[in-house]
Write an enzyme that holds these catalytic residues in place. Structure first.
Site, PDB file in Angstrom:
ATOM      1  N   ASP A   1      43.151  31.930  37.368  1.00 14.51           N
ATOM      2  CA  ASP A   1      42.557  32.765  36.369  1.00 14.51           C
ATOM      3  C   ASP A   1      42.481  32.306  34.868  1.00 14.51           C
ATOM      4  O   ASP A   1      41.810  31.673  34.274  1.00 14.51           O
ATOM      5  CB  ASP A   1      42.625  34.349  36.506  1.00 14.51           C
TER       6      ASP A   1
ATOM      7  N   GLY B   1      34.346  39.780  32.006  1.00 15.74           N
ATOM      8  CA  GLY B   1      34.416  40.878  30.855  1.00 15.74           C
ATOM      9  C   GLY B   1      34.984  42.245  31.706  1.00 15.74           C
ATOM     10  O   GLY B   1      35.088  42.066  32.913  1.00 15.74           O
TER      11      GLY B   1
ATOM     12  N   HIS C   1      39.693  29.951  33.497  1.00 11.67           N
ATOM     13  CA  HIS C   1      39.011  30.137  32.392  1.00 11.67           C
ATOM     14  C   HIS C   1      39.508  29.334  31.219  1.00 11.67           C
ATOM     15  O   HIS C   1      40.827  28.996  30.873  1.00 11.67           O
ATOM     16  CB  HIS C   1      39.252  31.561  31.695  1.00 11.67           C
TER      17      HIS C   1
ATOM     18  N   ASP D   1      39.105  29.446  27.771  1.00 11.82           N
ATOM     19  CA  ASP D   1      39.851  30.044  26.755  1.00 11.82           C
ATOM     20  C   ASP D   1      41.038  30.750  27.312  1.00 11.82           C
ATOM     21  O   ASP D   1      41.692  31.570  26.446  1.00 11.82           O
ATOM     22  CB  ASP D   1      38.670  31.046  26.205  1.00 11.82           C
TER      23      ASP D   1
ATOM     24  N   GLU E   1      37.613  43.601  40.881  1.00 10.93           N
ATOM     25  CA  GLU E   1      39.063  43.699  40.225  1.00 10.93           C
ATOM     26  C   GLU E   1      39.539  44.822  39.827  1.00 10.93           C
ATOM     27  O   GLU E   1      40.489  45.268  40.326  1.00 10.93           O
ATOM     28  CB  GLU E   1      38.830  42.349  39.329  1.00 10.93           C
TER      29      GLU E   1
ATOM     30  N   HIS F   1      32.398  37.969  38.608  1.00 10.88           N
ATOM     31  CA  HIS F   1      33.691  38.467  38.753  1.00 10.88           C
ATOM     32  C   HIS F   1      33.487  39.896  39.194  1.00 10.88           C
ATOM     33  O   HIS F   1      32.679  40.639  38.697  1.00 10.88           O
ATOM     34  CB  HIS F   1      34.324  38.891  37.291  1.00 10.88           C
TER      35      HIS F   1
ATOM     36  N   HIS G   1      38.705  28.912  40.029  1.00 14.93           N
ATOM     37  CA  HIS G   1      38.373  30.013  38.861  1.00 14.93           C
ATOM     38  C   HIS G   1      39.559  29.931  37.741  1.00 14.93           C
ATOM     39  O   HIS G   1      40.796  30.225  38.270  1.00 14.93           O
ATOM     40  CB  HIS G   1      38.651  31.448  39.723  1.00 14.93           C
TER      41      HIS G   1
END
Ligand SMILES: O=c1[nH]cnc2c1ncn2[C@@H]1O[C@H](CO)[C@@H](O)[C@H]1O
Ligand SMILES: [Zn+2]
Length: 378
Positions: free
Chosen positions: A315, A200, A43, A45, A230, A227, A41
């Site tokens: 993350d 998101g 990202h 970006d 959370e 996801h 996991h």
């Protein structure tokens, strides 16, 4: 002794109770950096090099950055994301996505991502991003995926093959393109793309909104993670697993809502544990978004002891100001984890990878196990 783990810029005073069979000459930070790691996991970006963002911003004429000093920019991201709210955390991605709109930029960011992960001892990574967020300068969805894949192949080459990187294509929960992204995932499977994800803001956007995407993936025998758990509690995990069919859960820490103080599991928690559904746990990110209070009280240790398939992840390395080594270090400090537990977490991650089984076994048997054995005899 004060040592600085890679990427942190912050001096650490390591807890020296990690003696387990390790020669005392090897510092904690040193063996952590050398230990083989797997990240499921991370990202794309959320993990750019600050200096790269600044250069790319100049090249594409983006003037929205809060500063043009790389060190200040790194601090800005971590602080801006450290708000206790997932929505505020996600706002920072406007700056990274703004500079990731051309083929050249995507190739560069992906290649550097592979290099940075490999330098941190990561031997296997699944890196995710949302193709729909990289169309502003005219690229098509296919061109975005091809550019990112090209960058990762280039990065793997530059590291001499020390890392293998697969990608997950993310659909955004608040938009309505998830079916299209699921179709893109199926179209590019086995060519650098190993699965799908939904990310998101969680509040108000339950995973069941994207059911057609998950049905398409299932019809095509494609892997996906979601996801969940959370910012919203166990009901979000229930939807992700039982309504949508997620094989893994991004974060998932709020599964604790379904676990009693004495460790008795509710039916959902028992289902997740007993079916070995991996939790992609990201402690530092959880502290920033308010999903956990501090490392010492983070549920990762409790979940691991209860037998959940727990994996440790970054993350967003830039946005959360972390690396895999730093996540290891935080767990070592908070729970006294040593090489045995890190080996267990790494094997758990590779076993839950969206890879063919023989490939998972090869990574465990030929890279992870021998790597930890070598550390112990160092
Ligand atoms: O922890 C998270 N929870 C939910 N969404 C996230 C998280 N981290 C990043 N993103 C979102 O995923 C997009 C694609 O990579 C990012 O642009 C960000 O909006
Ligand atoms: Zn995430």
């Amino acid at each position: 002794m004060r040592v600085t783990p890679p990427g942190s810029g912050v001096p650490y005073t390591p807890v020296m109770h990690l003696s387990d069979n390790l020669a005392s000459t090897v510092s904690v930070a040193d063996w952590i950096r050398r230990a083989p790691k797997a990240v499921l996991h991370d990202h794309l970006d959320g993990g750019l090099r600050p200096a790269t963002i600044i250069e790319l911003a100049r090249a594409c004429g983006y003037t929205g950055l809060p500063t043009e000093d790389p060190a200040e920019l790194a601090v800005w991201f971590r602080d801006a994301a450290d708000s206790g709210s997932l929505e505020r955390y996600l706002e920072t991605f406007a700056h990274t996505c703004a500079v990731m709109q051309t083929r050249e930029a995507l190739v560069r960011v992906a290649a550097e991502c592979a290099e940075d992960l490999a330098a941190d001892g990561v031997v296997y990574a699944e890196v995710r991003y949302a193709p729909e967020q990289h169309l502003a300068a005219g690229l098509t969805l296919d061109e975005v995926v091809e550019a990112v894949n090209e960058g990762f192949r280039e990065g793997e080459r530059r590291t001499g093959g020390r890392i293998t990187v697969g990608t997950l294509l993310t659909g955004m929960r608040h938009t309505d393109r998830s079916l299209e992204i699921a179709e893109l995932t199926v179209a590019h499977r086995d060519r650098g793309v190993c699965g799908f994800d939904i990310a998101g803001g969680e509040i108000g956007n339950p995973p069941s909104r994207h059911l057609p995407a998950f049905q398409h993936l299932k019809r095509n025998n494609c892997h996906f993670t979601i996801h969940a758990g959370e910012a919203v509690g166990a009901e979000s995990i229930h939807e992700a697993v039982q309504v949508c069919g997620a094989e893994r859960i991004g974060h998932g820490v709020r599964i604790t809502d379904d676990i009693a103080e004495d460790g008795t599991l509710g039916h959902l928690a028992a289902y997740v544990r007993d079916n070995r559904i991996a939790l992609e746990v990201c402690p530092t990110s959880n502290l920033q978004t308010g999903a956990a209070k501090d490392y010492g009280s983070h549920p990762i240790d409790r979940l691991r002891r209860l037998g959940f398939r727990v994996t440790l992840n970054t993350d967003n390395r830039l946005v959360s100001g972390t690396t895999m080594s730093e996540e290891f270090q935080h767990m070592a400090d908070a729970f006294g984890y040593g090489p045995e537990v890190f080996e267990e977490l790494t094997v758990a991650a590779v076993e839950a990878a969206f890879l063919p089984l023989p490939e998972r076994r090869r990574i465990v048997d030929e890279i992870v196990r021998p790597g930890y054995a070598a550390l112990r005899s160092a």
